[in-house]
Design a protein around this motif. Sequence first.
Motif, PDB file in Angstrom:
ATOM      1  N   THR A 265       0.841  -1.193   0.000  1.00 50.79           N
ATOM      2  CA  THR A 265       0.000   0.000   0.000  1.00 50.79           C
ATOM      3  C   THR A 265       0.873   1.238   0.000  1.00 50.79           C
ATOM      4  O   THR A 265       1.864   1.306   0.710  1.00 50.79           O
ATOM      5  N   PHE A 282     -11.131   0.074  -8.302  1.00 54.96           N
ATOM      6  CA  PHE A 282     -10.615  -1.287  -8.175  1.00 54.96           C
ATOM      7  C   PHE A 282     -10.376  -1.844  -9.577  1.00 54.96           C
ATOM      8  O   PHE A 282     -11.315  -2.059 -10.332  1.00 54.96           O
ATOM      9  N   HIS A 306      -6.844   0.436  -6.328  1.00 56.14           N
ATOM     10  CA  HIS A 306      -6.453  -0.925  -5.956  1.00 56.14           C
ATOM     11  C   HIS A 306      -6.193  -1.728  -7.229  1.00 56.14           C
ATOM     12  O   HIS A 306      -7.062  -1.814  -8.097  1.00 56.14           O
ATOM     13  N   SER A 324      -2.759   0.596  -3.769  1.00 55.52           N
ATOM     14  CA  SER A 324      -2.709  -0.642  -2.996  1.00 55.52           C
ATOM     15  C   SER A 324      -2.829  -1.829  -3.941  1.00 55.52           C
ATOM     16  O   SER A 324      -3.533  -1.765  -4.951  1.00 55.52           O
ATOM     17  N   SER A 326      -3.986  -4.594  -2.690  1.00 57.63           N
ATOM     18  CA  SER A 326      -5.004  -5.397  -2.024  1.00 57.63           C
ATOM     19  C   SER A 326      -6.265  -5.504  -2.882  1.00 57.63           C
ATOM     20  O   SER A 326      -6.755  -4.498  -3.389  1.00 57.63           O
TER      21      SER A 326
END
Length: 611
Positions: A265, A282, A306, A324, A326
């Motif tokens: 991150t 995302f 992300h 990030s 993630s």
Amino acid sequence: MYALTGNKWKNSYLDYWLGEGCVRIEVAAMANVVAAGDLYFKRSFNIRSLWEYVKEIGIRAVFNKVVSRFAERFRNEKFYSIGLGQVVEGANASLCKGDSVVFVAPVFPRACERLVLPEILVKATDPELVNKFKKENKLTHFAKTKDNLVLPELLGWQQESGASVNVENISNYLILIEEYWQSKTISDAKYYKIKEKNLPQAEHRLTAPKNVVAVSQNPEAKSAETECLEAQSSEAQNPAARDIPTANHEAESSSVSSAASASSTFSASLMPAEKPIPAALFGLGNYAKTQILPNLDKRIKVKEIHEIDPMQIGDISKFDCDLSTSPNFESAQDCAVFFIAGYHHTHANLAIKAIKNGAAAVVEKPAVTTKEQLKAVLECDRLFPGKLFTCYHMRYNPLFKQALHDLNGLSYLKNASDSESLQAISSLQSTGALKHKPVHVTADVFEVPLPDLHWYRWPNSQSHIVSNGCHWIDLFLFANAYSRPVKVNLELMRNGDSVSFAELENGACLCLHLTHLGSPRIGVQDHVVLRSGSATATITNGCEYRFEDEICLRRRASYNRMGAYKEMYKNISAAVAAGKKGDSADMLRFTNELVLELNEIYKQKYRENNP
């Protein structure tokens, strides 16, 4: 972390995210066995081909596409590699920090300082074996090794795919790999120096871009300066932003794994003159780069991105937002809207979490890939109606809007905006305005052949009915005000083509032919015919329109088909900023139910044809 891309060893990438049951490994030695396989769309440079695209979609769209694809050339350099290393940390894994291991890395760059693997791809080994190749502050790299070291079922395999693997075969294979390293010499090795030891720990900092304030890797560990900036920005929030509930970050952050503290991150905060509506993205693929990010309403600011592949993100210094790797829902910013454009099977879960957290969810198609996901989405919509926006671009193409106007005589749509026409069309079912005049749709669709290991082929991605056919299925329902499907069937041909049939409660019929056979000159191509009564509207490739009735050809029109994406995200983001509602319950239910039912028939036919 450091990674070897384009023959350059650079310290400019995020770490891979540490998922459940995985271990993070500090690599001592890495040997490339073969290229990872045919994972991505890659087109060779050809002036004539570029010119064909320019004629079709315009020079600006072609330029953006070329720039995006060119930037992905390093992402495309993936290899099937084997290696040795030491466990740095694990997430509910049996291996412990400090354990020496041998591993297989099916889809990774040529070399990287650290990587994350599911435990089934890792085996504990003698520390002396690792020490044999380990050099202080250096990574030992072998550019080529024996091709017969490939385990075929792991070539191109990724944990997110949903494809099953034989654990016993992998265990035996790792023993073979261990034996290989035991007999391996370092005579042909190349060494890459790690000048800065970037340990993936919470206190680690990454250098923020210019004019940005760097904050902690840990989302919960904000600096006092950052908290002050956020407080000032909150007071300056504009009225449009206040209409949108903000995400409840505190409630979500408590469930975030301690693995979030890794350098997967990167955080950065800007001091805006007037705080915009904060958004998260995302999935940073070509679609997001060329269609989502350039076309958002000016009131919306993407604060957080992300993307699970650090190579897709690239050099982190080029971004002015939080980054990030993630795939999970957590936020270092309180985001009021989430743009979701990652792997298809992840859309529903992310959207539900975003909506329950008080945000709006803007989801690239398809919204769901399973019946369980649809059930959960519909329940979420029942509790929080109108918070989900599904991105079907043909709803926003003015040629289809014109077709509905011509076929149904909907004069009140003539001067309406795209968002107004969408709301008007979706309300017709309740008024019964279209029940006596169904719109029949026939569509012949060519899809570009998929690379052999492309993620659209994953079990989790389902069939081409779900991944692409959903566009024309939604168009059919959209043209008929989301009347309920009453009859569904599908035929799967031996050449891989599928022909889908559907009939709606209002009497409208669909015939959808999907094929991968044909010319990929300008990408996806389609020929859509809409009929109602004695009138016919024909739209080719989303850019050429003809309308005729029993007397004559009444109308011709043309349009740059890429404009539909611009209009879609401009209209949806403006609707979000204004606090307007997204898809209705019928839109969510009937499109996705029909797509999933056809997908089940497709899978059944496929099993019958491939016993």
